[in-house]
Design a protein around this motif. Sequence first.
Motif, PDB file in Angstrom:
ATOM      1  N   TYR A  42     -17.888   1.221 -33.505  1.00  0.00           N
ATOM      2  CA  TYR A  42     -16.660   0.568 -33.937  1.00  0.00           C
ATOM      3  C   TYR A  42     -16.363  -0.492 -32.890  1.00  0.00           C
ATOM      4  N   ALA A  43     -16.132  -1.726 -33.329  1.00  0.00           N
ATOM      5  CA  ALA A  43     -15.908  -2.807 -32.366  1.00  0.00           C
ATOM      6  C   ALA A  43     -15.203  -3.976 -33.038  1.00  0.00           C
ATOM      7  N   THR A  44     -14.794  -4.904 -32.222  1.00  0.00           N
ATOM      8  CA  THR A  44     -14.291  -6.193 -32.663  1.00  0.00           C
ATOM      9  C   THR A  44     -15.122  -7.240 -31.955  1.00  0.00           C
ATOM     10  N   SER A  45     -15.578  -8.242 -32.698  1.00  0.00           N
ATOM     11  CA  SER A  45     -16.376  -9.302 -32.077  1.00  0.00           C
ATOM     12  C   SER A  45     -16.004 -10.646 -32.688  1.00  0.00           C
ATOM     13  N   THR A  46     -16.216 -11.677 -31.903  1.00  0.00           N
ATOM     14  CA  THR A  46     -15.983 -13.039 -32.367  1.00  0.00           C
ATOM     15  C   THR A  46     -17.311 -13.771 -32.407  1.00  0.00           C
ATOM     16  N   ASP A  47     -17.595 -14.369 -33.551  1.00  0.00           N
ATOM     17  CA  ASP A  47     -18.810 -15.163 -33.728  1.00  0.00           C
ATOM     18  C   ASP A  47     -18.428 -16.635 -33.734  1.00  0.00           C
ATOM     19  N   LEU A  48     -19.216 -17.450 -33.039  1.00  0.00           N
ATOM     20  CA  LEU A  48     -19.044 -18.897 -33.065  1.00  0.00           C
ATOM     21  C   LEU A  48     -20.108 -19.489 -33.973  1.00  0.00           C
ATOM     22  N   TYR A  49     -19.748 -20.537 -34.728  1.00  0.00           N
ATOM     23  CA  TYR A  49     -20.658 -21.134 -35.711  1.00  0.00           C
ATOM     24  C   TYR A  49     -20.811 -22.630 -35.487  1.00  0.00           C
ATOM     25  N   TRP A  50     -22.044 -23.100 -35.696  1.00  0.00           N
ATOM     26  CA  TRP A  50     -22.361 -24.525 -35.671  1.00  0.00           C
ATOM     27  C   TRP A  50     -23.107 -24.878 -36.946  1.00  0.00           C
ATOM     28  N   GLY A  70     -19.889  -6.853 -27.617  1.00  0.00           N
ATOM     29  CA  GLY A  70     -18.457  -7.052 -27.490  1.00  0.00           C
ATOM     30  C   GLY A  70     -17.944  -7.052 -26.067  1.00  0.00           C
ATOM     31  N   ASP A  71     -18.863  -7.023 -25.098  1.00  0.00           N
ATOM     32  CA  ASP A  71     -18.418  -6.965 -23.702  1.00  0.00           C
ATOM     33  C   ASP A  71     -18.778  -8.214 -22.894  1.00  0.00           C
ATOM     34  N   THR A  98     -29.696 -13.270 -22.449  1.00  0.00           N
ATOM     35  CA  THR A  98     -29.133 -12.560 -21.310  1.00  0.00           C
ATOM     36  C   THR A  98     -29.625 -13.274 -20.054  1.00  0.00           C
ATOM     37  N   PRO A  99     -28.824 -13.642 -19.118  1.00  0.00           N
ATOM     38  CA  PRO A  99     -27.384 -13.430 -19.073  1.00  0.00           C
ATOM     39  C   PRO A  99     -26.672 -14.351 -20.055  1.00  0.00           C
ATOM     40  N   ALA A 100     -25.507 -13.902 -20.461  1.00  0.00           N
ATOM     41  CA  ALA A 100     -24.784 -14.581 -21.535  1.00  0.00           C
ATOM     42  C   ALA A 100     -23.921 -15.735 -21.073  1.00  0.00           C
TER      43      ALA A 100
END
Length: 191
Positions: A42-50, A70-71, A98-100
């Motif tokens: 269970y998580a919340t994540s934000t995706d960026l789009y191009w 998510g971290d 990685t690294p992000a």
Amino acid sequence: MSYRNREIESKLSLPITPNRGLTEANLTVLRGFNSRIYKSIYATSTDLYWSIPEVCKGKANFLRLRDQDGDGTSFVMTVKGRDRNTTLDRLEIDLSITPADKSESFIQAIFGPPEGQITKTYHAHWIDSSKWDTICCYTVAGVLDKVFLEVESSSKKKMLEMEEELMLLFGGAPERESGSLYEMYISRKSI
């Protein structure tokens, strides 16, 4: 998650009602698939789009950057495309980063600022001891009328079988979405 650079996925939606939101939809999935679920998150994540430059539009349609856990420690850059004119079986190429800390800067140096972002709160369940078979229930921030159900597998046959099981669990209420989240909420057009 792609299998051999293909995404075999069905996206369904249910109307949110006073008696059905994300929690209730997820509980229905758990009741129906409980004995077959071997891992859940269970998580919340934000995706960026191009958007993809016109020269690449024959194969790829958009690029997504997702915070994998998510971290903020590892990201997945994904290119998706309707090379078969459907979202049920389409191109998906994933690249773990990685690294992000430089991933967004790297993409922006090539494509400019993101076209948009989508934040999802989700329950993901892996089914039948396969890392390719998943059912995900989620909501999208700002979309107040739908709960989404995604079924993903390494084969179209298995994906359709799991989709049929979901339809039965929800009494035939889910509707199949024909577009990706990018098409529905970022570009707002069918690709």
